[in-house]
Design a protein around this motif. Structure first.
Motif, short mmCIF file in Angstrom:
data_model
loop_
_atom_site.label_atom_id
_atom_site.label_comp_id
_atom_site.label_asym_id
_atom_site.label_seq_id
_atom_site.Cartn_x
_atom_site.Cartn_y
_atom_site.Cartn_z
N LYS A 83 17.72 39.63 -19.45
CA LYS A 83 16.94 39.80 -18.18
C LYS A 83 16.66 38.17 -17.94
O LYS A 83 15.70 37.57 -18.33
N THR A 84 17.24 37.85 -16.68
CA THR A 84 16.84 36.54 -16.10
C THR A 84 16.60 36.87 -14.57
O THR A 84 17.73 37.79 -13.89
N GLU A 85 15.51 36.45 -13.77
CA GLU A 85 15.33 36.96 -12.56
C GLU A 85 16.35 36.64 -11.78
O GLU A 85 16.60 37.21 -10.77
N GLY A 86 17.12 35.42 -11.77
CA GLY A 86 18.01 35.11 -10.95
C GLY A 86 19.50 35.57 -11.31
O GLY A 86 20.58 34.94 -10.51
N PHE A 87 19.81 36.25 -12.63
CA PHE A 87 21.14 36.40 -12.87
C PHE A 87 21.33 37.92 -12.73
O PHE A 87 20.13 38.54 -12.86
N ARG A 88 22.55 38.09 -12.81
CA ARG A 88 22.86 39.65 -12.90
C ARG A 88 22.35 39.98 -14.57
O ARG A 88 22.66 39.19 -15.31
N PRO A 89 21.90 41.23 -14.78
CA PRO A 89 22.22 41.62 -16.02
C PRO A 89 23.11 41.42 -16.83
O PRO A 89 24.19 41.83 -16.48
N VAL A 90 23.14 40.75 -18.07
CA VAL A 90 24.31 40.64 -18.63
C VAL A 90 24.08 41.25 -20.37
O VAL A 90 23.11 40.84 -20.89
N ARG A 91 25.07 42.18 -20.59
CA ARG A 91 24.95 42.99 -21.99
C ARG A 91 24.96 41.80 -23.13
O ARG A 91 25.64 40.99 -23.03
N ILE A 92 23.92 41.85 -24.08
CA ILE A 92 23.90 40.98 -25.44
C ILE A 92 24.91 41.60 -26.24
O ILE A 92 24.72 42.80 -26.54
N ARG A 93 25.79 41.04 -26.64
CA ARG A 93 26.94 41.49 -27.75
C ARG A 93 26.64 40.66 -29.17
O ARG A 93 26.31 39.40 -28.95
N ASN A 94 26.80 41.43 -30.06
CA ASN A 94 26.47 40.77 -31.44
C ASN A 94 27.81 40.22 -31.78
O ASN A 94 28.80 40.55 -32.44
N ILE A 95 27.92 38.69 -31.39
CA ILE A 95 29.22 37.84 -31.60
C ILE A 95 28.84 37.15 -32.76
O ILE A 95 27.69 36.57 -32.99
N VAL A 96 29.78 37.23 -33.89
CA VAL A 96 29.42 36.64 -35.08
C VAL A 96 29.94 35.05 -35.05
O VAL A 96 31.40 35.04 -34.81
N PHE A 97 29.36 34.02 -35.24
CA PHE A 97 29.43 32.67 -35.17
C PHE A 97 30.09 32.27 -36.68
O PHE A 97 29.19 32.47 -37.75
N ASP A 98 31.43 31.67 -37.07
CA ASP A 98 31.39 31.13 -38.26
C ASP A 98 31.70 29.68 -38.30
O ASP A 98 32.03 29.14 -37.06
N GLY A 99 31.86 29.19 -39.48
CA GLY A 99 32.16 27.45 -39.54
C GLY A 99 31.34 26.79 -38.64
O GLY A 99 30.04 26.73 -38.47
N GLU A 100 32.08 25.91 -37.92
CA GLU A 100 31.33 24.84 -37.20
C GLU A 100 30.58 25.49 -35.99
O GLU A 100 29.68 25.14 -35.40
N ASP A 101 31.28 26.50 -35.62
CA ASP A 101 30.61 27.25 -34.33
C ASP A 101 28.96 27.67 -34.77
O ASP A 101 28.39 27.77 -33.79
N ARG A 102 29.30 28.18 -35.82
CA ARG A 102 27.63 28.72 -36.31
C ARG A 102 26.86 27.65 -36.59
O ARG A 102 25.65 27.54 -36.26
N LEU A 103 27.46 26.42 -37.17
CA LEU A 103 26.43 25.37 -37.18
C LEU A 103 25.82 24.79 -35.66
O LEU A 103 24.66 24.14 -35.60
N ARG A 104 26.76 24.96 -34.90
CA ARG A 104 26.57 24.50 -33.38
C ARG A 104 25.35 25.16 -33.03
O ARG A 104 24.37 24.70 -32.27
N ASN A 105 25.35 26.37 -33.38
CA ASN A 105 24.23 27.30 -32.80
C ASN A 105 22.98 26.88 -33.32
O ASN A 105 21.91 27.05 -32.45
N GLY A 106 22.77 26.23 -34.30
CA GLY A 106 21.41 26.11 -34.86
C GLY A 106 21.04 24.52 -35.07
O GLY A 106 20.05 24.14 -35.70
N ALA A 107 21.97 23.68 -34.85
CA ALA A 107 21.67 22.26 -34.89
C ALA A 107 20.78 21.67 -34.09
O ALA A 107 20.54 22.02 -33.00
N GLY A 108 20.09 20.57 -34.68
CA GLY A 108 19.20 19.71 -33.84
C GLY A 108 17.96 20.36 -33.66
O GLY A 108 17.23 20.26 -32.27
N GLU A 109 17.21 21.08 -34.60
CA GLU A 109 16.02 21.91 -34.42
C GLU A 109 14.94 20.67 -34.35
O GLU A 109 13.98 21.15 -33.62
#
Length: 416
Positions: A83-109
């Motif tokens: 839910k974002t005021e200026g966006f159309r609602p977008v369904r949240i899907r449980n996408i599984v990230f593996d390998g480098e894609d998983r690391l990119r999601n949480g890097a640089g905290e």
């Protein structure tokens, strides 16, 4: 010591990311982008994204705005939507990230994690933008947007201010709230921010001729203020209207290319064709993360329109729109060989700035050297040096570490 994110990534490169390791090699290169090269290029990534706390705005913003913040909504069937005021609602899907894609999601905290990962990618300094916070402009209510911008600016300076010579956040501004924008620009400039982030359209939403826009004289007080504080302006992708416009088959590709990247040319055209740069010739501005292949075509098209539609054009300009871009503009890219192939021919080497977009999937981290070798072999050594770092040092006024001062073009840059 635990391995860094990029060290883990190199060990876990999966089949979906194996292409990132491809390189034609470095035969004939006197310098490279490889982090272990003692004669490495000075490198600035002009687009990186922070990892804001999930509750950042909820805990800091004025309570009257709290219920309007982006969040998650659940329908009668238990399905979750973004839910974002200026966006159309977008369904949240449980996408599984593996390998480098998983690391990119949480890097640089943390700043320390960022610096370690960037060093292993050959990067000396980075320009920082919001991540979750790219939605701070996603509302037609400019005062609400400005309130979200102030929260981000406060947090970004608290976290990265001490690292500003290497990790430089952009001060986010809601330009449609003109008086508030001027006040916030003056505040972030006094703190020490190296640049500003304005939305691609001052009024969020699809094109509407009734909306104010950057070509109109009503924004002259904004340009006067920005000229006075002497900071560059950035226009990041997905900050003017909903980029999630397409749905269904191919939507992820269509949305990225058409509804996120392409609209970023609008503020560039607005400034170059309207006379703003005749009144404020010291403005520095550019698009971020939209690539560069479109730039030669766009400024050519602006010139063509100016010449062939001269009977309709107001005001008359002293120079062509392309001249104003070459004088004042820039564009950042991650991996854009078509644009690099045209850089010299269209006299745009000084206007293109490289980025690795850490840690986003669209970027080149942690294999930036290979991406640079795939796309920059046709450039001269001096051209690569400008695009990889020296242009960014000029635009954002980054200090260049002493280890590079012996390089001829760096010496010339420092003495200019």
């Amino acid at each position: 010591m635990a391995p860094s994110a990029s060290e883990q990534s190199l060990a876990e490169t999966d089949e979906n990311n194996a292409w990132r390791l491809s390189t034609p090699g470095i035969e004939g290169w006197s310098r490279t982008a490889r982090p272990d090269d003692p004669n490495k290029y000075f490198m600035v990534s002009t687009d990186g994204h922070v990892q804001e706390p999930a509750d950042l705005w909820r805990t800091r913003i004025d309570t009257r705005y709290r219920d309007r913040l982006p969040g998650v909504a659940v329908d009668a069937h238990g399905r979750k939507y973004q839910k974002t005021e200026g966006f159309r609602p977008v369904r949240i899907r449980n996408i599984v990230f593996d390998g480098e894609d998983r690391l990119r999601n949480g890097a640089g905290e943390t700043p320390e994690q960022r610096l370690a990962d960037l060093a292993e990618d050959g990067v000396d300094a980075e320009v920082l933008f919001p991540n979750k916070g790219l939605t701070i402009w996603a509302t037609p209510d400019a005062e609400f947007s400005q309130a979200m911008c102030r929260v981000w600016n406060d947090w970004a300076w608290e976290v990265f201010g001490a690292y500003n010579d290497r990790l430089s956040p952009m001060g986010c501004i809601a330009s449609a709230d003109l008086n508030g924008a001027i006040e916030e620009i003056q505040r972030v400039a006094a703190l020490g921010f190296r640049g500003l982030a304005l939305p691609c359209k001052p009024v969020w939403g699809p094109p509407d001729h009734e909306h104010s826009n950057y070509n109109l004289p009503e924004f002259d007080p904004l340009w006067a203020c920005i000229t006075q504080v002497d900071l560059p302006i950035t226009f990041h992708v997905s900050t003017g209207r909903d980029p999630r416009t397409s749905r269904g088959n191919g939507g992820a590709v269509v949305n990225y290319a058409v509804h996120s990247l392409a609209p970023t040319m609008e503020p560039i055209a607005n400034l170059c064709a309207s006379g703003v740069l005749e009144r404020y010739p010291d403005l520095r501005f550019g698009s971020v993360e939209a690539g560069i292949g479109w730039v030669p075509w766009t400024i050519w098209a602006l010139d063509e329109a100016y010449r062939k539609h001269h009977m309709f054009v107001r005001p008359k300009l002293r120079r062509l729109p392309s001249d104003y871009f070459r004088q004042c503009g820039f564009a950042t890219f991650q991996e854009d060989k078509p644009g690099l192939d045209l850089a010299r021919e269209h006299n745009l080497v000084d206007n293109f700035l490289w980025a690795n977009d850490y840690p986003h999937h669209e970027g080149t981290w942690p294999h930036s050297a290979e991406a640079i070798e795939r796309t920059m072999g046709q450039l001269t050594d001096a051209e690569r040096a400008k695009i990889l770092g020296l242009n960014a040092a000029r635009v954002f006024r980054f200090p260049i570490p002493e280890r590079y001062h012996g390089q001829e073009d760096v010496r010339a840059f420092l003495n200019d």
